[in-house]
Design a protein around this motif. Structure first.
Motif, PDB file in Angstrom:
ATOM      1  N   MET A  56       0.933  -1.344   0.047  1.00 30.68           N
ATOM      2  CA  MET A  56       0.128   0.119  -0.007  1.00 30.68           C
ATOM      3  C   MET A  56       0.954   1.083  -0.137  1.00 30.68           C
ATOM      4  O   MET A  56       1.894   1.122   0.780  1.00 30.68           O
ATOM      5  CB  MET A  56      -0.696  -0.061   1.266  1.00 30.68           C
ATOM      6  N   ASP A  57       0.581   2.120  -0.536  1.00 26.77           N
ATOM      7  CA  ASP A  57       1.039   3.412  -0.632  1.00 26.77           C
ATOM      8  C   ASP A  57       0.682   4.294   0.465  1.00 26.77           C
ATOM      9  O   ASP A  57      -0.442   4.180   1.006  1.00 26.77           O
ATOM     10  CB  ASP A  57       1.431   4.248  -2.068  1.00 26.77           C
ATOM     11  N   ILE A  58       1.293   5.522   0.701  1.00 21.69           N
ATOM     12  CA  ILE A  58       1.097   6.402   1.659  1.00 21.69           C
ATOM     13  C   ILE A  58      -0.468   6.784   1.461  1.00 21.69           C
ATOM     14  O   ILE A  58      -1.055   7.080   2.409  1.00 21.69           O
ATOM     15  CB  ILE A  58       2.058   7.572   1.889  1.00 21.69           C
ATOM     16  N   GLU A  59      -0.745   7.015   0.198  1.00 17.69           N
ATOM     17  CA  GLU A  59      -2.201   7.857   0.237  1.00 17.69           C
ATOM     18  C   GLU A  59      -3.273   6.770   0.632  1.00 17.69           C
ATOM     19  O   GLU A  59      -4.301   7.126   1.019  1.00 17.69           O
ATOM     20  CB  GLU A  59      -2.350   8.256  -1.488  1.00 17.69           C
ATOM     21  N   MET A  64      -7.276   5.267   4.533  1.00 15.70           N
ATOM     22  CA  MET A  64      -7.936   4.333   5.411  1.00 15.70           C
ATOM     23  C   MET A  64      -8.035   5.056   6.971  1.00 15.70           C
ATOM     24  O   MET A  64      -8.938   4.722   7.686  1.00 15.70           O
ATOM     25  CB  MET A  64      -7.268   3.000   5.572  1.00 15.70           C
ATOM     26  N   LEU A  65      -7.262   5.661   7.176  1.00 19.84           N
ATOM     27  CA  LEU A  65      -6.885   6.241   8.575  1.00 19.84           C
ATOM     28  C   LEU A  65      -8.166   7.384   8.907  1.00 19.84           C
ATOM     29  O   LEU A  65      -8.694   7.549   9.802  1.00 19.84           O
ATOM     30  CB  LEU A  65      -5.817   6.736   8.928  1.00 19.84           C
ATOM     31  N   SER A  66      -8.608   8.022   7.706  1.00 15.84           N
ATOM     32  CA  SER A  66      -9.354   9.144   7.554  1.00 15.84           C
ATOM     33  C   SER A  66     -10.665   8.489   8.008  1.00 15.84           C
ATOM     34  O   SER A  66     -11.412   9.479   8.350  1.00 15.84           O
ATOM     35  CB  SER A  66      -9.091   9.909   6.418  1.00 15.84           C
ATOM     36  N   GLN A  67     -10.734   7.273   7.685  1.00 13.70           N
ATOM     37  CA  GLN A  67     -12.148   6.750   7.839  1.00 13.70           C
ATOM     38  C   GLN A  67     -12.550   6.348   9.275  1.00 13.70           C
ATOM     39  O   GLN A  67     -13.586   5.879   9.520  1.00 13.70           O
ATOM     40  CB  GLN A  67     -12.398   5.696   6.843  1.00 13.70           C
ATOM     41  N   PRO A  69     -13.052   6.565  13.309  1.00 17.00           N
ATOM     42  CA  PRO A  69     -13.914   7.581  14.093  1.00 17.00           C
ATOM     43  C   PRO A  69     -12.731   8.473  14.794  1.00 17.00           C
ATOM     44  O   PRO A  69     -11.658   8.210  14.943  1.00 17.00           O
ATOM     45  CB  PRO A  69     -14.430   6.588  15.382  1.00 17.00           C
ATOM     46  N   ASP A  70     -13.111   9.787  15.212  1.00 18.88           N
ATOM     47  CA  ASP A  70     -12.235  10.761  15.708  1.00 18.88           C
ATOM     48  C   ASP A  70     -11.292  10.298  17.058  1.00 18.88           C
ATOM     49  O   ASP A  70     -10.242  10.514  17.129  1.00 18.88           O
ATOM     50  CB  ASP A  70     -12.930  12.039  16.252  1.00 18.88           C
ATOM     51  N   ASP A  71     -11.917   9.441  17.838  1.00 20.08           N
ATOM     52  CA  ASP A  71     -11.378   8.780  18.873  1.00 20.08           C
ATOM     53  C   ASP A  71     -10.477   7.462  18.786  1.00 20.08           C
ATOM     54  O   ASP A  71      -9.802   6.919  19.588  1.00 20.08           O
ATOM     55  CB  ASP A  71     -12.406   8.766  20.103  1.00 20.08           C
ATOM     56  N   PHE A  72     -10.325   7.264  17.412  1.00 19.50           N
ATOM     57  CA  PHE A  72      -9.719   5.948  17.063  1.00 19.50           C
ATOM     58  C   PHE A  72      -8.136   6.007  17.660  1.00 19.50           C
ATOM     59  O   PHE A  72      -7.772   4.855  18.113  1.00 19.50           O
ATOM     60  CB  PHE A  72      -9.364   5.931  15.473  1.00 19.50           C
ATOM     61  N   PHE A  73      -7.463   6.923  17.760  1.00 17.44           N
ATOM     62  CA  PHE A  73      -6.221   6.995  18.131  1.00 17.44           C
ATOM     63  C   PHE A  73      -5.934   7.305  19.770  1.00 17.44           C
ATOM     64  O   PHE A  73      -4.824   7.520  20.342  1.00 17.44           O
ATOM     65  CB  PHE A  73      -5.180   8.269  17.417  1.00 17.44           C
ATOM     66  N   LYS A  74      -6.964   7.419  20.563  1.00 21.33           N
ATOM     67  CA  LYS A  74      -6.904   7.945  21.784  1.00 21.33           C
ATOM     68  C   LYS A  74      -6.971   6.393  22.770  1.00 21.33           C
ATOM     69  O   LYS A  74      -7.120   6.735  23.804  1.00 21.33           O
ATOM     70  CB  LYS A  74      -8.398   8.851  22.372  1.00 21.33           C
ATOM     71  N   HIS A  75      -7.132   5.427  22.204  1.00 19.60           N
ATOM     72  CA  HIS A  75      -7.271   4.484  22.957  1.00 19.60           C
ATOM     73  C   HIS A  75      -5.900   3.382  23.086  1.00 19.60           C
ATOM     74  O   HIS A  75      -4.892   3.505  22.612  1.00 19.60           O
ATOM     75  CB  HIS A  75      -8.274   3.150  22.147  1.00 19.60           C
TER      76      HIS A  75
END
Length: 75
Positions: A56-59, A64-67, A69-75
């Motif tokens: 997979m390329d960076i784009e 995928m990351l932009s899809q 939820p907002d709290d995805f990285f808070k766990h």
């Protein structure tokens, strides 16, 4: 209660007196450990996802990351 040794199928009494239960001996216990370590044995799971034919390329990763939820990285 008796169970069969998973390696040699010998009957093993399931009790605190059976030091190597569910195995009949230290030898069978070590054979089993070696098979796990060598990945000859594993716990069945759903089919593993196939790896993409091309990396997979960076784009694609960012899309995928932009899809998420907002709290995805808070766990």
């Amino acid at each position: 209660m008796k169970v069969n040794c998973p390696i040699c199928s010998k009957a093993v009494v399931w009790s605190t007196d059976s030091e190597y239960r569910p195995f009949c001996s230290k030898k069978c216990q070590l054979i089993d450990l070696g098979e796990w370590a060598g990945e000859e044995r594993k716990i069945a799971t759903a089919a593993e996802p196939k790896t993409p034919a091309t990396p997979m390329d960076i784009e694609e990763i960012e899309a995928m990351l932009s899809q998420q939820p907002d709290d995805f990285f808070k766990h």
